[in-house]
Design a protein around this motif. Structure first.
Motif, short mmCIF file in Angstrom:
data_model
loop_
_atom_site.label_atom_id
_atom_site.label_comp_id
_atom_site.label_asym_id
_atom_site.label_seq_id
_atom_site.Cartn_x
_atom_site.Cartn_y
_atom_site.Cartn_z
N VAL A 407 0.85 -1.20 0.00
CA VAL A 407 0.00 0.00 0.00
C VAL A 407 0.88 1.24 0.00
O VAL A 407 0.64 2.20 -0.75
CB VAL A 407 -0.96 0.01 1.22
N LEU A 408 1.92 1.23 0.83
CA LEU A 408 2.86 2.35 0.87
C LEU A 408 3.57 2.52 -0.48
O LEU A 408 3.74 3.64 -0.97
CB LEU A 408 3.88 2.14 1.99
N MET A 409 3.99 1.41 -1.07
CA MET A 409 4.67 1.47 -2.37
C MET A 409 3.79 2.12 -3.43
O MET A 409 4.24 2.97 -4.20
CB MET A 409 5.10 0.06 -2.80
N VAL A 410 2.52 1.72 -3.47
CA VAL A 410 1.59 2.33 -4.44
C VAL A 410 1.43 3.81 -4.16
O VAL A 410 1.45 4.65 -5.07
CB VAL A 410 0.22 1.61 -4.39
N GLU A 411 1.31 4.16 -2.88
CA GLU A 411 1.16 5.57 -2.49
C GLU A 411 2.36 6.40 -2.93
O GLU A 411 2.20 7.56 -3.33
CB GLU A 411 0.97 5.65 -0.97
N LYS A 412 3.55 5.80 -2.87
CA LYS A 412 4.79 6.53 -3.21
C LYS A 412 5.21 6.34 -4.67
O LYS A 412 6.24 6.84 -5.09
CB LYS A 412 5.92 6.07 -2.30
N GLY A 413 4.40 5.59 -5.44
CA GLY A 413 4.71 5.42 -6.86
C GLY A 413 5.82 4.43 -7.15
O GLY A 413 6.48 4.50 -8.19
N LEU A 414 6.06 3.50 -6.22
CA LEU A 414 7.07 2.46 -6.42
C LEU A 414 6.40 1.15 -6.77
O LEU A 414 5.25 0.91 -6.41
CB LEU A 414 7.90 2.28 -5.14
N ASN A 415 7.14 0.25 -7.47
CA ASN A 415 6.62 -1.08 -7.73
C ASN A 415 7.67 -2.12 -7.36
O ASN A 415 8.79 -1.79 -6.96
CB ASN A 415 6.17 -1.22 -9.19
N TRP A 416 7.32 -3.39 -7.50
CA TRP A 416 8.24 -4.45 -7.09
C TRP A 416 9.51 -4.47 -7.94
O TRP A 416 10.57 -4.85 -7.47
CB TRP A 416 7.55 -5.81 -7.13
#
Length: 426
Positions: A407-416
């Motif tokens: 959820v944090l990654m999506v919020e910050k525009g990061l992906n796997w």
């Protein structure tokens, strides 16, 4: 002998590629250039931020971040590098190295700070005249990894003054001119306008240079054609597979000429049994297959080609030729990365298409502070669970933590891919 490199250059203005600092006409779409350079055999990309304002600088940093998500080859960021903070931004955007402008008065103060903070292996300096190298050769040797030589006329003098490696400008695309630069003792490689042209066959150029005794990063096959067991037509079947996803794309055949052409050009070339002729995949459609690896099976009678596929592999327009399902049994995905990617995709979809009653949307609606609070709570829960001898509780809390992390990654525009790429570089 160290392999020599061929480098492309991307200039960014308002977040989009332009032809040069003096010609701001469009140079093509960033995603297209990134894929063409990455798959076509270019070894390194120099990317220059031509911004004239902080707002434009942020746009260009965003474009550089996107570029580094798309490529696997190293990038070196330059332009608008005035402070340590600018270097940090480029490194955080994924650049492996930073180019500092040697003509600026703050050059060596910045080199001193940057090499101390980030290591001299990340620092390059641009050079236009020999006086600069003569006056500062000791500092360059100690605190700079490589030079970017922007004036071919000073190469003889540089070779006599310093053993610091350099990548040199070469605007003459003749083999003789390229050889003249690459054969020099301290030459690391070349860059030039002709290498920015996506229509140039870089792998073929590398093969030609290799034949002239210059060691390049190109294909050196471990198998000769005579090592394969061929079918009754003198051909070998080739299975093409997407190198990123593992998806099987197509089956075709090679003869000896197609095999040699594939090795030389780095583009999958087959033999058509119906037309009795060679065909390079994508020659007419543009749906090229760039070679990532070729592997023979245990009997040496089949080749597995892992490729970067442009467009669709199938003539029907489907990405893969294998799209006609015969039977199918439901199964649970066990591949860890695919599980992460699928879960991430669901969370991203919730962000883009909110669903009433969704806990994920509740977190997004509450904002970053709520997401961070929950992430902290879940981290603490893992620590508490780990004190319990039964690992099941730890497993449960770890899964909760990873969900909130995504959820944090999506919020910050990061992906796997961003995260795994960072891990792979450590």
């Amino acid at each position: 002998m160290e392999r020599k490199i061929l480098a492309a250059t991307i200039y960014l203005k308002e977040g989009v590629p332009v032809t040069s600092p003096d010609d701001l006409s469009p140079a093509g779409e960033l995603k297209f250039l990134a894929k063409a350079y990455n798959d076509g055999g270019i070894d390194k990309i120099f990317v220059f931020d031509l911004s004239s304002s902080d707002e434009e600088h942020d746009k260009n940093i965003g474009a550089i971040r996107e570029l580094n998500r798309l490529v696997e080859i190293p990038t070196c960021g330059g332009g608008h590098v005035k402070r340590l903070e600018d270097i940090k931004k480029l490194l955080y955007a994924g650049c492996k190295q930073i180019l500092i402008n040697g003509s600026k008065p703050y050059c060596f103060e910045l080199i001193d700070e940057a090499s101390a903070r980030f290591g001299n292996e990340k620092i390059l300096v641009s050079v236009k005249n020999i006086d600069f190298v003569f006056k500062h050769r000791d500092v360059i040797k100690e605190k700079v990894h490589e030079m970017l030589v922007m004036n071919t006329a000073i190469l003889d003098s540089i070779e006599n003054l310093t053993d610091t490696q350099y990548v040199a400008l070469c605007e003459d695309k003749s083999i003789e001119a390229i050889q003249n630069v690459l054969q020099r003792e301290h030459s690391r490689g070349i860059y030039g306008t002709f290498l920015n042209n996506v229509s140039i066959n870089v792998m073929e150029l590398k093969s030609t240079l290799t034949a002239h005794g210059i060691k390049m990063d190109n294909f050196e096959p471990a198998f000769k054609w005579s090592d394969f067991k061929l079918n009754s037509d003198g051909l070998i079947p080739v299975i093409a597979q997407d190198y990123r996803t593992g998806e099987v794309l197509m089956l075709a055949y090679m003869n000896e000429e197609a095999y040699a052409k594939t090795i030389m050009t780095g583009k999958m070339t087959y033999y058509s049994r119906s037309r009795k002729e060679l065909w390079m995949k994508g020659f007419t459609s543009g749906h090229i297959q760039y070679v990532k690896s070729l592997t023979a099976d245990c009997d040496h009678d089949t080749i597995l080609a892992k490729v970067s596929q442009i467009g669709a592999a199938c003539h029907t327009g489907n990405y893969s030729c294998f799209h006609n399902e015969i039977v199918h049994k439901e199964y649970m995905e066990r591949n860890p990365l695919k599980v992460f990617e699928e879960e991430y995709a669901v969370i991203l979809d919730r962000k883009e298409h909110p669903k009433e009653g969704s806990y994920t949307n509740y977190l997004f609606d509450k904002g970053l502070d709520k997401i961070l609070k929950k992430l902290g709570e879940e981290a603490a829960e893992i620590i508490i669970a780990a004190k319990n001898p039964d690992p099941e509780e730890t497993k449960y809390e770890a899964a909760d933590f990873l969900y909130h992390l995504m959820v944090l990654m999506v919020e910050k525009g990061l992906n796997w891919e961003d995260v795994t790429r960072e891990l792979s570089q450590r």
